[in-house]
Design an enzyme around this catalytic site. Structure first.
Site, PDB file in Angstrom:
ATOM      1  N   LYS A  32       0.815  -1.220   0.000  1.00 30.85           N
ATOM      2  CA  LYS A  32       0.000   0.000   0.000  1.00 30.85           C
ATOM      3  C   LYS A  32       0.842   1.260   0.000  1.00 30.85           C
ATOM      4  O   LYS A  32       0.506   2.255  -0.626  1.00 30.85           O
ATOM      5  CB  LYS A  32      -0.956   0.008   1.192  1.00 30.85           C
ATOM      6  CG  LYS A  32      -0.256  -0.032   2.548  1.00 30.85           C
ATOM      7  CD  LYS A  32      -0.727  -1.120   3.459  1.00 30.85           C
ATOM      8  CE  LYS A  32      -0.173  -2.464   3.093  1.00 30.85           C
ATOM      9  NZ  LYS A  32      -0.460  -3.546   3.964  1.00 30.85           N
TER      10      LYS A  32
ATOM     11  N   GLU B  34      -5.373  -5.999  -4.505  1.00 33.05           N
ATOM     12  CA  GLU B  34      -6.445  -6.259  -3.534  1.00 33.05           C
ATOM     13  C   GLU B  34      -5.909  -6.396  -2.110  1.00 33.05           C
ATOM     14  O   GLU B  34      -6.524  -5.945  -1.135  1.00 33.05           O
ATOM     15  CB  GLU B  34      -7.195  -7.536  -3.934  1.00 33.05           C
ATOM     16  CG  GLU B  34      -8.393  -7.855  -3.078  1.00 33.05           C
ATOM     17  CD  GLU B  34      -9.482  -6.805  -3.169  1.00 33.05           C
ATOM     18  OE1 GLU B  34     -10.112  -6.698  -4.219  1.00 33.05           O
ATOM     19  OE2 GLU B  34      -9.696  -6.077  -2.183  1.00 33.05           O
TER      20      GLU B  34
ATOM     21  N   GLY C 123       2.516  -9.746  19.666  1.00 31.01           N
ATOM     22  CA  GLY C 123       2.746  -9.826  18.216  1.00 31.01           C
ATOM     23  C   GLY C 123       1.684  -9.095  17.402  1.00 31.01           C
ATOM     24  O   GLY C 123       1.675  -9.191  16.176  1.00 31.01           O
TER      25      GLY C 123
ATOM     26  N   LYS D 192      -3.873   3.322   2.837  1.00 26.48           N
ATOM     27  CA  LYS D 192      -5.015   2.523   2.373  1.00 26.48           C
ATOM     28  C   LYS D 192      -6.191   3.415   1.947  1.00 26.48           C
ATOM     29  O   LYS D 192      -6.829   3.168   0.913  1.00 26.48           O
ATOM     30  CB  LYS D 192      -5.439   1.551   3.476  1.00 26.48           C
ATOM     31  CG  LYS D 192      -4.367   0.494   3.769  1.00 26.48           C
ATOM     32  CD  LYS D 192      -4.658  -0.263   5.063  1.00 26.48           C
ATOM     33  CE  LYS D 192      -3.590  -1.300   5.366  1.00 26.48           C
ATOM     34  NZ  LYS D 192      -3.678  -1.842   6.731  1.00 26.48           N
TER      35      LYS D 192
HETATM   36  N1  HSE Z   1      -0.065  -3.287   9.879  1.00 28.89           N
HETATM   37  C1  HSE Z   1      -1.362  -3.425   9.298  1.00 28.89           C
HETATM   38  C2  HSE Z   1      -2.413  -3.431  10.384  1.00 28.89           C
HETATM   39  C3  HSE Z   1      -1.541  -4.670   8.480  1.00 28.89           C
HETATM   40  O1  HSE Z   1      -2.102  -3.353  11.569  1.00 28.89           O
HETATM   41  O2  HSE Z   1      -3.570  -3.511  10.036  1.00 28.89           O
HETATM   42  C4  HSE Z   1      -0.931  -4.571   7.144  1.00 28.89           C
HETATM   43  O3  HSE Z   1      -1.467  -3.543   6.404  1.00 28.89           O
END
Ligand code: HSE
Length: 444
Positions: free
Chosen positions: A105, A129, A187, A205
């Site tokens: 992105k 996508e 994580g 995004k």
């Molecule tokens: N780091 C992103 C999130 C996921 O926490 O949604 C990958 O775009």
């Protein structure tokens, strides 16, 4: 027909998901795509680890350019990330006549105009996508499923890390720093979480969604980006008492004078479905003139959810590979020559021109006339008040406290006007700390 051949650039979490799902589904994917789709080459810096993740038929190389140089490879899947080497490799893949699938992105939000132009000139597809909301097919929905609509607005929870942190802060009444550490331990947040917590990932995004929704070029540099690092547990609690949850939203909206493109924490009414998206889940609401309101919900990250999106792109390319380029779905939904024209009529608006409603929290001296002064300034500027909440001083500052929190919800107003009133309120001697301002989206 011979299988379409795919080269993976990078085999980490997403790459191994793509390999595993594709291997498991060979037969079904053949039935869907009309031909097989096979990963025949993988490039990764750690060749030994990569070899352990794929079957013996897959050629594993360290040099990504060996994939670009192989004339048998039809599609390159870029899963390296970032704007550096990934950009060079994507452009080289296009120049070599390969179709590209990417989850990147950042790359497309910042360099999309250059990349899509290169792809159009070469007659290849760049599919992405997986770049927005992981497994949720929101690009497909915006670009194809909703093509009859004049999109009015999109609002999304498109970063799982920050949504997880906000959910934990609300659930447990904890402060941001404490929850971030816990999210890193579990994580959910990366060791360097900057792009997530500062709103940059969500802005990448929403920039892509905005371009597809409104037929404008990708313009990340014009997006307003504010993360969640300044949010306090107190504001989450007050918002809850007023019937709202605080979410990090990516918002893009068609306004009178242009397009709003912004990421920031927002109060969302608790009764809205979007307010109830918890943990690391993603959701996007799209409002179209014909369809009304639609909601898309699912996992925004993870190995197989993201692989689901990558493979959907591979199948699309396998189906359209032999079609004339001009008969394929345009990269950004609208015919490329119309994008620049739309910049004139649909400019991305500066934040001072956006219109929304606000949550304000003022730490004030608990004495007569304070509320009247504050509301007087709002009235003079034409800002209409929706609700006011004042806590007992004891509750806020402990027994005998002479300070309290005054919370005001406003109706819609231009942000430039709101900025000016906040500056005036800040000058009042009875306003004792910097004013907290959080935007509010009713989403109706
Ligand atoms: N780091 C992103 C999130 C996921 O926490 O949604 C990958 O775009």
């Amino acid at each position: 027909m011979k299988p379409i051949q795919v080269g993976l650039l990078g085999i980490g979490t997403v790459g191994s998901g793509v390999y595993n799902v594709l291997s498991r589904k060979q037969e079904e994917i053949h039935r869907r795509a009309g031909r097989g789709i096979e990963i025949t080459m993988v490039a990764d810096l750690d060749v030994e680890r990569a070899k352990g993740l794929v079957g013996p038929d897959v050629q594993v190389v360290q040099d990504a350019r060996a994939i670009l140089a192989n004339p048998d490879i039809d599609i390159v899947v870029e899963l390296i990330g970032g704007y550096g080497i990934a950009k060079a490799l994507v452009l080289e893949a296009i120049a070599a006549g390969k179709h590209v699938v990417t989850a990147n992105k950042a790359l497309l939000a910042v360099h999309g105009t250059e990349i899509f132009a290169a792809a159009s000139a070469k007659g290849v597809m760049v599919a992405f996508e997986a770049a927005v909301a992981g497994g949720i097919p929101i690009i497909k929905a915006l670009r194809e499923g909703l093509t009859a609509n004049r999109i009015q607005w999109i609002a999304g929870i498109i970063n799982g890390t920050t949504n997880f942190i906000l959910s934990e802060m609300r659930d447990k009444g904890l402060d941001f720093d404490v929850v971030l550490k816990e999210a890193q331990r579990l994580g959910y947040a990366e060791a360097d979480p900057t792009f997530d917590i500062e709103g940059v990932d969500a802005a990448h995004k929403v920039t892509l969604m905005s371009a597809i929704a409104f037929g404008i070029p990708v313009q990340f540099d014009k997006a307003y980006v504010e993360g969640i690092t300044q949010l306090g547990a107190a504001d989450i609690k007050y918002a809850e008492q007023l019937g709202y949850r605080i979410k990090l939203l990516g918002i893009t909206k068609r306004a009178d004078k242009g397009i709003e493109l912004r990421v920031h924490p927002s109060l969302v009414p608790t009764k809205r479905l979007l307010a109830n998206v918890e943990g690391a889940m993603n959701a996007v609401v799209v409002q179209g003139d014909a369809v009304g309101t639609t909601l898309y919900y699912g996992k925004g990250a993870g190995s197989e959810p993201t692989a689901s999106a990558v493979i959907a792109d591979l199948v699309d390319i396998a189906r359209l590979h032999t079609a004339d380029p001009e008969h394929r779905v345009p990269h950004l939904a609208f015919q490329p020559h119309t994008l620049d024209e739309a910049m004139g009529t649909l400019p991305v608006l500066p934040m001072s021109e956006i219109v929304t409603s606000y949550y304000l929290r003022l730490r004030v001296a608990d004495q007569a006339g304070v509320l009247a002064k504050v509301t007087g300034l709002l009235a003079e500027a034409g800002v209409s008040i929706d609700a006011v909440l004042q806590r007992e001083a004891d509750e806020v500052g402990g027994e005998g406290s002479t300070q309290t929190d005054l919370i005001i919800l406003t109706h819609d107003i231009r942000e430039g006007t709101m900025d000016a009133v906040i500056a005036q309120m800040q000058q009042l001697p009875t306003v004792l700390a910097p004013i907290t301002r959080i935007r509010k989206e009713e989403l109706n």
